[in-house]
Motif scaffolding. Structure first.
Motif, PDB file in Angstrom:
ATOM      1  N   VAL A  37      37.879  76.594  12.000  1.00 45.75           N
ATOM      2  CA  VAL A  37      37.202  76.731  13.293  1.00 45.75           C
ATOM      3  C   VAL A  37      37.776  75.704  14.262  1.00 45.75           C
ATOM      4  O   VAL A  37      37.976  74.543  13.914  1.00 45.75           O
ATOM      5  CB  VAL A  37      35.684  76.524  13.131  1.00 45.75           C
ATOM      6  CG1 VAL A  37      34.991  76.537  14.490  1.00 45.75           C
ATOM      7  CG2 VAL A  37      35.102  77.603  12.226  1.00 45.75           C
ATOM      8  N   ALA A  38      38.061  76.136  15.472  1.00 46.31           N
ATOM      9  CA  ALA A  38      38.516  75.219  16.523  1.00 46.31           C
ATOM     10  C   ALA A  38      37.301  74.740  17.299  1.00 46.31           C
ATOM     11  O   ALA A  38      36.502  75.549  17.776  1.00 46.31           O
ATOM     12  CB  ALA A  38      39.499  75.914  17.456  1.00 46.31           C
ATOM     13  N   ARG A  39      37.171  73.427  17.421  1.00 47.59           N
ATOM     14  CA  ARG A  39      36.010  72.860  18.108  1.00 47.59           C
ATOM     15  C   ARG A  39      36.444  71.657  18.938  1.00 47.59           C
ATOM     16  O   ARG A  39      37.269  70.845  18.502  1.00 47.59           O
ATOM     17  CB  ARG A  39      34.935  72.451  17.100  1.00 47.59           C
ATOM     18  CG  ARG A  39      33.697  71.835  17.747  1.00 47.59           C
ATOM     19  CD  ARG A  39      32.540  71.720  16.771  1.00 47.59           C
ATOM     20  NE  ARG A  39      31.437  70.939  17.320  1.00 47.59           N
ATOM     21  CZ  ARG A  39      30.556  71.390  18.195  1.00 47.59           C
ATOM     22  NH1 ARG A  39      30.633  72.630  18.620  1.00 47.59           N
ATOM     23  NH2 ARG A  39      29.578  70.620  18.639  1.00 47.59           N
ATOM     24  N   LEU A  40      35.850  71.548  20.121  1.00 46.39           N
ATOM     25  CA  LEU A  40      36.075  70.399  20.999  1.00 46.39           C
ATOM     26  C   LEU A  40      34.760  69.636  21.118  1.00 46.39           C
ATOM     27  O   LEU A  40      33.902  69.981  21.938  1.00 46.39           O
ATOM     28  CB  LEU A  40      36.527  70.870  22.385  1.00 46.39           C
ATOM     29  CG  LEU A  40      37.860  71.610  22.480  1.00 46.39           C
ATOM     30  CD1 LEU A  40      38.076  72.118  23.897  1.00 46.39           C
ATOM     31  CD2 LEU A  40      39.016  70.716  22.054  1.00 46.39           C
ATOM     32  N   PRO A  41      34.562  68.591  20.320  1.00 50.74           N
ATOM     33  CA  PRO A  41      33.321  67.816  20.449  1.00 50.74           C
ATOM     34  C   PRO A  41      33.365  66.911  21.668  1.00 50.74           C
ATOM     35  O   PRO A  41      34.422  66.407  22.047  1.00 50.74           O
ATOM     36  CB  PRO A  41      33.295  66.995  19.159  1.00 50.74           C
ATOM     37  CG  PRO A  41      34.735  66.844  18.779  1.00 50.74           C
ATOM     38  CD  PRO A  41      35.432  68.098  19.253  1.00 50.74           C
ATOM     39  N   PHE A  42      32.219  66.732  22.303  1.00 46.99           N
ATOM     40  CA  PHE A  42      32.121  65.731  23.356  1.00 46.99           C
ATOM     41  C   PHE A  42      32.102  64.358  22.693  1.00 46.99           C
ATOM     42  O   PHE A  42      31.572  64.195  21.590  1.00 46.99           O
ATOM     43  CB  PHE A  42      30.857  65.941  24.179  1.00 46.99           C
ATOM     44  CG  PHE A  42      30.808  67.259  24.885  1.00 46.99           C
ATOM     45  CD1 PHE A  42      31.823  67.632  25.768  1.00 46.99           C
ATOM     46  CD2 PHE A  42      29.764  68.145  24.675  1.00 46.99           C
ATOM     47  CE1 PHE A  42      31.793  68.856  26.418  1.00 46.99           C
ATOM     48  CE2 PHE A  42      29.721  69.371  25.318  1.00 46.99           C
ATOM     49  CZ  PHE A  42      30.739  69.728  26.194  1.00 46.99           C
ATOM     50  N   HIS A  43      32.674  63.350  23.365  1.00 47.88           N
ATOM     51  CA  HIS A  43      32.752  62.037  22.718  1.00 47.88           C
ATOM     52  C   HIS A  43      31.370  61.427  22.520  1.00 47.88           C
ATOM     53  O   HIS A  43      31.154  60.630  21.613  1.00 47.88           O
ATOM     54  CB  HIS A  43      33.681  61.095  23.502  1.00 47.88           C
ATOM     55  CG  HIS A  43      33.109  60.547  24.763  1.00 47.88           C
ATOM     56  ND1 HIS A  43      33.082  61.265  25.940  1.00 47.88           N
ATOM     57  CD2 HIS A  43      32.540  59.349  25.051  1.00 47.88           C
ATOM     58  CE1 HIS A  43      32.525  60.539  26.888  1.00 47.88           C
ATOM     59  NE2 HIS A  43      32.185  59.375  26.381  1.00 47.88           N
ATOM     60  N   THR A  44      30.429  61.803  23.371  1.00 50.24           N
ATOM     61  CA  THR A  44      29.008  61.537  23.145  1.00 50.24           C
ATOM     62  C   THR A  44      28.264  62.797  23.589  1.00 50.24           C
ATOM     63  O   THR A  44      28.755  63.540  24.445  1.00 50.24           O
ATOM     64  CB  THR A  44      28.486  60.325  23.951  1.00 50.24           C
ATOM     65  OG1 THR A  44      28.723  60.570  25.348  1.00 50.24           O
ATOM     66  CG2 THR A  44      29.164  59.038  23.530  1.00 50.24           C
ATOM     67  N   PRO A  45      27.083  63.076  23.019  1.00 52.11           N
ATOM     68  CA  PRO A  45      26.359  64.293  23.420  1.00 52.11           C
ATOM     69  C   PRO A  45      26.090  64.324  24.921  1.00 52.11           C
ATOM     70  O   PRO A  45      25.880  63.290  25.559  1.00 52.11           O
ATOM     71  CB  PRO A  45      25.060  64.201  22.611  1.00 52.11           C
ATOM     72  CG  PRO A  45      25.414  63.373  21.423  1.00 52.11           C
ATOM     73  CD  PRO A  45      26.406  62.365  21.915  1.00 52.11           C
ATOM     74  N   CYS A  46      26.094  65.515  25.463  1.00 49.63           N
ATOM     75  CA  CYS A  46      25.846  65.682  26.898  1.00 49.63           C
ATOM     76  C   CYS A  46      24.389  65.367  27.244  1.00 49.63           C
ATOM     77  O   CYS A  46      23.489  65.504  26.416  1.00 49.63           O
ATOM     78  CB  CYS A  46      26.145  67.113  27.323  1.00 49.63           C
ATOM     79  SG  CYS A  46      27.890  67.505  27.443  1.00 49.63           S
ATOM     80  N   ARG A  47      24.199  64.995  28.479  1.00 49.74           N
ATOM     81  CA  ARG A  47      22.863  64.830  29.023  1.00 49.74           C
ATOM     82  C   ARG A  47      22.428  66.126  29.692  1.00 49.74           C
ATOM     83  O   ARG A  47      23.246  66.871  30.234  1.00 49.74           O
ATOM     84  CB  ARG A  47      22.832  63.681  30.028  1.00 49.74           C
ATOM     85  CG  ARG A  47      23.179  62.334  29.431  1.00 49.74           C
ATOM     86  CD  ARG A  47      22.764  61.232  30.353  1.00 49.74           C
ATOM     87  NE  ARG A  47      21.314  61.247  30.607  1.00 49.74           N
ATOM     88  CZ  ARG A  47      20.697  60.365  31.407  1.00 49.74           C
ATOM     89  NH1 ARG A  47      21.405  59.433  32.030  1.00 49.74           N
ATOM     90  NH2 ARG A  47      19.402  60.426  31.600  1.00 49.74           N
ATOM     91  N   ARG A  48      21.140  66.377  29.667  1.00 51.07           N
ATOM     92  CA  ARG A  48      20.577  67.538  30.350  1.00 51.07           C
ATOM     93  C   ARG A  48      20.002  67.082  31.687  1.00 51.07           C
ATOM     94  O   ARG A  48      19.344  66.044  31.780  1.00 51.07           O
ATOM     95  CB  ARG A  48      19.483  68.177  29.489  1.00 51.07           C
ATOM     96  CG  ARG A  48      20.027  68.841  28.237  1.00 51.07           C
ATOM     97  CD  ARG A  48      18.921  69.171  27.244  1.00 51.07           C
ATOM     98  NE  ARG A  48      17.890  70.012  27.838  1.00 51.07           N
ATOM     99  CZ  ARG A  48      17.958  71.337  27.918  1.00 51.07           C
ATOM    100  NH1 ARG A  48      19.012  71.977  27.437  1.00 51.07           N
ATOM    101  NH2 ARG A  48      16.982  72.040  28.457  1.00 51.07           N
TER     102      ARG A  48
END
Length: 242
Positions: A5-16
């Motif tokens: 699976v190709a995945r691009l994780p954010f370096h820290t979780p996004c804020r809402r």
């Protein structure tokens, strides 16, 4: 065997945050919905110069990724906007990054056999997003971000794009030399069931798109799944007939 699976994780979780408005071309404002500064007005950079048709709704949930560089003027980047309970990815750098991640992971059969990946490769007077080489030969790829869906069909572009028309002409010219050439459309929303050009927005682009297919340019429309932790490559969609 199933593919990786190709995945691009954010370096820290996004804020809402709750979307407020777009300012000029590259900035949006939103109100924080989480964290110790909940309720604060946040400014975020957006690299999406398109219309983001149907997505810029006041009060709608926006995903903001914290900037990796703490010295950056705008501390957040707009990654997604919620629509009908689903998140739509709007970062236009994502398709290029996803194509590279898919190549590294062996996630796309279209990229099998290519052992070298060059980003931002120059060919003639043009610069394309990727040039791959390997046992199959040369492969040139231009990447596009898709955020528009109408009647279950993912559509590109969301605004008239003379630049996009120029790209199609360049790709047809390159395909005419015998090179393998492709368009990678990353559909950053889950409700597209197939893909086609937005002829009701840019009929000239739509005509050139089908002309390009007839000239040997390949179209690879893939769905992406967007959440607060990252973006994952999903399934490939069929292209609708003209």
């Amino acid at each position: 065997m199933p593919r990786s699976v190709a995945r691009l994780p954010f370096h820290t979780p996004c804020r809402r945050a709750a979307f407020v408005r777009r300012i000029k071309r590259f900035t949006v404002e939103a109100v924080a919905l989480d964290g110790p500064d909940r309720g604060a007005l946040l400014a975020a950079h957006t690299n999406n110069t398109g219309s983001m048709l149907g997505l810029l709704r006041p009060g709608g949930v926006a995903l903001l990724s914290p900037a990796a560089n703490p010295e950056r003027k705008l501390k957040y980047t707009l990654e997604g906007l919620e629509l009908a309970g689903a998140m739509v990815g709007v970062n236009t750098l994502t398709p290029n990054r996803m194509l590279y991640a898919a190549w590294r992971a062996g996630a796309m059969p279209e990229l099998d056999g290519y052992d070298h990946f060059q980003k931002e490769a120059k060919v003639g007077q043009s610069r394309l997003d990727a040039h791959l080489t390997g046992e199959p030969g040369d492969l040139w790829v231009e990447c596009k971000n898709v955020t528009l869906v109408e009647d279950d069909v993912a559509r590109f572009p969301d605004a008239v794009t003379e630049r996009g028309q120029k790209h199609l002409r360049e790709l047809m010219s390159l395909a005419g030399t015998g090179a393998r050439v492709a368009l990678f459309f990353l559909i950053q929303r889950p409700d597209g069931r197939c893909f086609g050009p937005a002829d009701f927005i840019d009929p000239a682009y739509a005509d050139l798109f089908y002309e390009a297919l007839d000239a040997g340019v390949e179209a690879w429309p893939y769905v992406a799944d967007v959440d607060v932790t990252g973006i994952t490559l999903g399934r490939r969609l069929q292209v609708v007939a003209p």
